[in-house]
Design a protein around this motif. Structure first.
Motif, PDB file in Angstrom:
ATOM      1  N   UNK A 228       0.761  -1.260   0.025  1.00 17.46           N
ATOM      2  CA  UNK A 228      -0.080   0.166  -0.073  1.00 17.46           C
ATOM      3  C   UNK A 228       0.863   1.483  -0.040  1.00 17.46           C
ATOM      4  N   UNK A 229       2.048   1.491   0.771  1.00 18.99           N
ATOM      5  CA  UNK A 229       2.661   2.566   0.903  1.00 18.99           C
ATOM      6  C   UNK A 229       3.424   3.052  -0.437  1.00 18.99           C
ATOM      7  N   UNK A 230       3.563   1.959  -1.392  1.00 18.08           N
ATOM      8  CA  UNK A 230       4.163   2.395  -2.687  1.00 18.08           C
ATOM      9  C   UNK A 230       2.917   2.678  -3.775  1.00 18.08           C
ATOM     10  N   UNK A 231       1.699   2.959  -3.466  1.00 21.87           N
ATOM     11  CA  UNK A 231       0.634   3.276  -4.475  1.00 21.87           C
ATOM     12  C   UNK A 231       0.790   4.582  -4.986  1.00 21.87           C
ATOM     13  N   UNK A 232       1.306   5.474  -4.313  1.00 25.77           N
ATOM     14  CA  UNK A 232       1.554   6.923  -4.847  1.00 25.77           C
ATOM     15  C   UNK A 232       2.424   6.847  -6.118  1.00 25.77           C
ATOM     16  N   UNK A 233       3.033   5.870  -6.600  1.00 22.53           N
ATOM     17  CA  UNK A 233       3.741   5.875  -7.816  1.00 22.53           C
ATOM     18  C   UNK A 233       3.023   5.982  -9.043  1.00 22.53           C
ATOM     19  N   UNK A 234       1.503   5.539  -8.913  1.00 27.43           N
ATOM     20  CA  UNK A 234       0.641   5.497  -9.945  1.00 27.43           C
ATOM     21  C   UNK A 234       0.324   6.979 -10.179  1.00 27.43           C
ATOM     22  N   UNK A 235       0.534   7.857  -9.312  1.00 31.47           N
ATOM     23  CA  UNK A 235       0.318   9.387  -9.603  1.00 31.47           C
ATOM     24  C   UNK A 235       1.398  10.240 -10.248  1.00 31.47           C
ATOM     25  N   UNK A 236       2.403   9.545 -10.752  1.00 39.22           N
ATOM     26  CA  UNK A 236       3.732  10.339 -10.970  1.00 39.22           C
ATOM     27  C   UNK A 236       3.911   9.683 -12.139  1.00 39.22           C
ATOM     28  N   UNK A 237       3.677  10.507 -13.456  1.00 33.63           N
ATOM     29  CA  UNK A 237       4.181  10.588 -15.064  1.00 33.63           C
ATOM     30  C   UNK A 237       5.681  10.232 -14.834  1.00 33.63           C
ATOM     31  N   UNK A 238       5.977   9.161 -15.740  1.00 29.56           N
ATOM     32  CA  UNK A 238       7.182   8.886 -16.187  1.00 29.56           C
ATOM     33  C   UNK A 238       7.765   7.765 -15.060  1.00 29.56           C
ATOM     34  N   UNK A 239       7.828   8.179 -13.908  1.00 31.22           N
ATOM     35  CA  UNK A 239       8.106   7.149 -12.742  1.00 31.22           C
ATOM     36  C   UNK A 239       7.328   5.558 -12.870  1.00 31.22           C
ATOM     37  N   UNK A 240       6.057   5.971 -12.949  1.00 33.29           N
ATOM     38  CA  UNK A 240       5.117   5.120 -13.079  1.00 33.29           C
ATOM     39  C   UNK A 240       5.040   4.064 -14.065  1.00 33.29           C
ATOM     40  N   UNK A 241       5.598   4.569 -15.263  1.00 33.16           N
ATOM     41  CA  UNK A 241       6.014   3.626 -16.299  1.00 33.16           C
ATOM     42  C   UNK A 241       6.948   2.457 -15.915  1.00 33.16           C
ATOM     43  N   UNK A 242       7.998   2.839 -15.144  1.00 35.17           N
ATOM     44  CA  UNK A 242       9.193   2.107 -14.855  1.00 35.17           C
ATOM     45  C   UNK A 242       9.044   1.350 -13.591  1.00 35.17           C
ATOM     46  N   UNK A 243       8.210   1.696 -12.501  1.00 38.24           N
ATOM     47  CA  UNK A 243       7.929   1.176 -11.343  1.00 38.24           C
ATOM     48  C   UNK A 243       6.677   0.627 -10.976  1.00 38.24           C
ATOM     49  N   UNK A 244       5.256   1.087 -11.699  1.00 33.51           N
ATOM     50  CA  UNK A 244       4.387   0.433 -11.229  1.00 33.51           C
ATOM     51  C   UNK A 244       4.257  -1.110 -11.670  1.00 33.51           C
ATOM     52  N   UNK A 245       4.840  -1.446 -12.739  1.00 33.58           N
ATOM     53  CA  UNK A 245       4.924  -3.037 -13.345  1.00 33.58           C
ATOM     54  C   UNK A 245       3.633  -3.541 -13.600  1.00 33.58           C
ATOM     55  N   UNK A 246       2.587  -3.347 -12.855  1.00 38.28           N
ATOM     56  CA  UNK A 246       1.181  -3.888 -13.262  1.00 38.28           C
ATOM     57  C   UNK A 246       0.343  -3.040 -12.570  1.00 38.28           C
ATOM     58  N   UNK A 247      -0.820  -2.512 -13.564  1.00 40.52           N
ATOM     59  CA  UNK A 247      -1.561  -1.620 -13.125  1.00 40.52           C
ATOM     60  C   UNK A 247      -3.053  -1.992 -12.966  1.00 40.52           C
ATOM     61  N   UNK A 248      -3.633  -1.873 -11.992  1.00 44.07           N
ATOM     62  CA  UNK A 248      -5.064  -2.223 -11.756  1.00 44.07           C
ATOM     63  C   UNK A 248      -6.170  -0.999 -11.987  1.00 44.07           C
ATOM     64  N   UNK A 249      -7.012  -0.971 -12.952  1.00 47.47           N
ATOM     65  CA  UNK A 249      -8.178  -0.171 -13.145  1.00 47.47           C
ATOM     66  C   UNK A 249      -9.257  -0.585 -12.697  1.00 47.47           C
ATOM     67  N   UNK A 250     -10.143   0.065 -11.745  1.00 44.76           N
ATOM     68  CA  UNK A 250     -11.157  -0.301 -11.266  1.00 44.76           C
ATOM     69  C   UNK A 250     -12.132   0.710 -11.517  1.00 44.76           C
ATOM     70  N   UNK A 251     -13.152   0.374 -12.279  1.00 49.84           N
ATOM     71  CA  UNK A 251     -14.300   1.136 -12.943  1.00 49.84           C
ATOM     72  C   UNK A 251     -15.665   0.667 -12.445  1.00 49.84           C
ATOM     73  N   UNK A 252     -16.655   1.640 -12.477  1.00 45.53           N
ATOM     74  CA  UNK A 252     -18.165   1.250 -12.023  1.00 45.53           C
ATOM     75  C   UNK A 252     -18.781   1.668 -13.344  1.00 45.53           C
ATOM     76  N   UNK A 253     -19.749   0.891 -13.900  1.00 47.03           N
ATOM     77  CA  UNK A 253     -20.730   1.447 -14.772  1.00 47.03           C
ATOM     78  C   UNK A 253     -21.701   2.474 -14.081  1.00 47.03           C
ATOM     79  N   UNK A 254     -21.932   3.820 -14.125  1.00 49.80           N
ATOM     80  CA  UNK A 254     -22.674   4.716 -13.636  1.00 49.80           C
ATOM     81  C   UNK A 254     -24.320   4.301 -14.045  1.00 49.80           C
ATOM     82  N   UNK A 255     -25.088   4.613 -13.036  1.00 48.52           N
ATOM     83  CA  UNK A 255     -26.468   4.353 -13.467  1.00 48.52           C
ATOM     84  C   UNK A 255     -26.958   5.387 -14.445  1.00 48.52           C
ATOM     85  N   UNK A 256     -27.788   4.769 -15.284  1.00 43.03           N
ATOM     86  CA  UNK A 256     -28.237   5.498 -16.339  1.00 43.03           C
ATOM     87  C   UNK A 256     -27.539   5.711 -17.591  1.00 43.03           C
TER      88      UNK A 256
END
Length: 264
Positions: A228-256
């Motif tokens: 958890x303490x490494x999740x901040x890397x997702x918010x940093x451009x360029x750095x995230x490309x090398x250090x995130x390794x595997x990205x999880x996108x969580x979405x929800x379909x909005x009502x309507x």
């Protein structure tokens, strides 16, 4: 409650080390590796559902896009979910426990043209598939289309510039995907299973975040295997490309919402 509050408590350094240690068994003992990954993924998805709804997802229908040989089926069944695997490659479908038809429902179909009605499933998962698809955000749009309003889409993929971007070609992908594939072929006498340009593509963290934000459905994004303490890397451009390794996108379909979502 934030969507990741429940899951964040499990995202420890000990978990990261345990999963990393299992990666060395991917080629020689896939049942061990994918079994461990499946159990971890089922817990993650259940925790994300609890983070949104406050209840367990028992009884919910989950579609696993690119489910491969079905190692995930038992893990999700144990969590009380109705599992449906989708896999376009018949060789993959018969390479493991997916052949046990009593354990799960399996369909041969493409993730970019899912054989489900609009808003018909509760959870749509894609684990480490997007980097193997020529048009990954068409896959993402299909996942959103078939998910019910209030349901979850969990799309996880390997970032190209991360250390695992080249898959079995190792770190040679930093010299170029085609060059890495050619070197692997010379060394082993056959092309890699995940061959750059045909079954492996360069997908960036920025690509996924741009698409997900464009849908208006993004709940959160985080590195799949980091504590958890490494999740901040997702918010940093360029750095995230090398250090995130595997990205999880969580979405929800909005009502309507309608059935059309941006594909990139």
């Amino acid at each position: 409650m934030a969507v990741t509050d429940v899951w964040a408590r499990r995202a420890t350094l000990a978990r990261s080390i345990r999963l990393l240690s299992e990666f060395r068994f991917e080629q020689r003992d896939p049942a061990r590796f994918y079994g461990a990954l499946a159990r971890d993924t089922a817990v993650m998805v259940a925790d994300l559902w609890r983070g949104v709804h406050g209840t367990a997802p028992a009884g919910r229908t989950l579609v696993d896009v690119g489910g491969g040989p079905g190692y995930f089926a038992a893990a999700f069944a144990a969590a009380g979910m109705h599992y449906i695997g989708v896999e376009p490659d018949p060789a993959e479908m018969h390479a493991g426990p997916a052949t046990d038809r009593g354990a799960a429902t399996y369909l041969r179909a493409s993730g970019t043209a899912l054989p489900f009605a609009d808003a018909s499933v509760d959870i749509c998962l894609s684990s480490n598939v997007a980097e193997h698809v020529r048009d990954p955000w068409r896959l993402g749009a299909e996942m959103l289309r078939v998910t019910r309003p209030g349901g979850l889409v969990v799309l996880s993929y390997t970032v190209w510039l991360g250390p695992f971007g080249g898959h079995e070609t190792g770190l040679w992908h930093y010299l170029g995907g085609a060059r890495a594939a050619a070197r692997y072929t010379r060394k082993h006498g056959h092309a890699p299973k995940n061959n750059y340009g045909s079954s492996l593509f360069a997908v960036s963290a920025a690509d996924g975040l741009r698409w997900a934000e464009g849908t208006g459905a993004l709940l959160t994004a985080f590195p799949r295997y980091h504590p958890r303490w490494g999740w901040w890397m997702t918010r940093v451009p360029v750095l995230r490309e090398f250090l995130v390794s595997n990205l999880v996108l969580v979405l929800t379909r909005p009502t309507g919402t309608g059935s059309t979502f941006p594909a990139g």
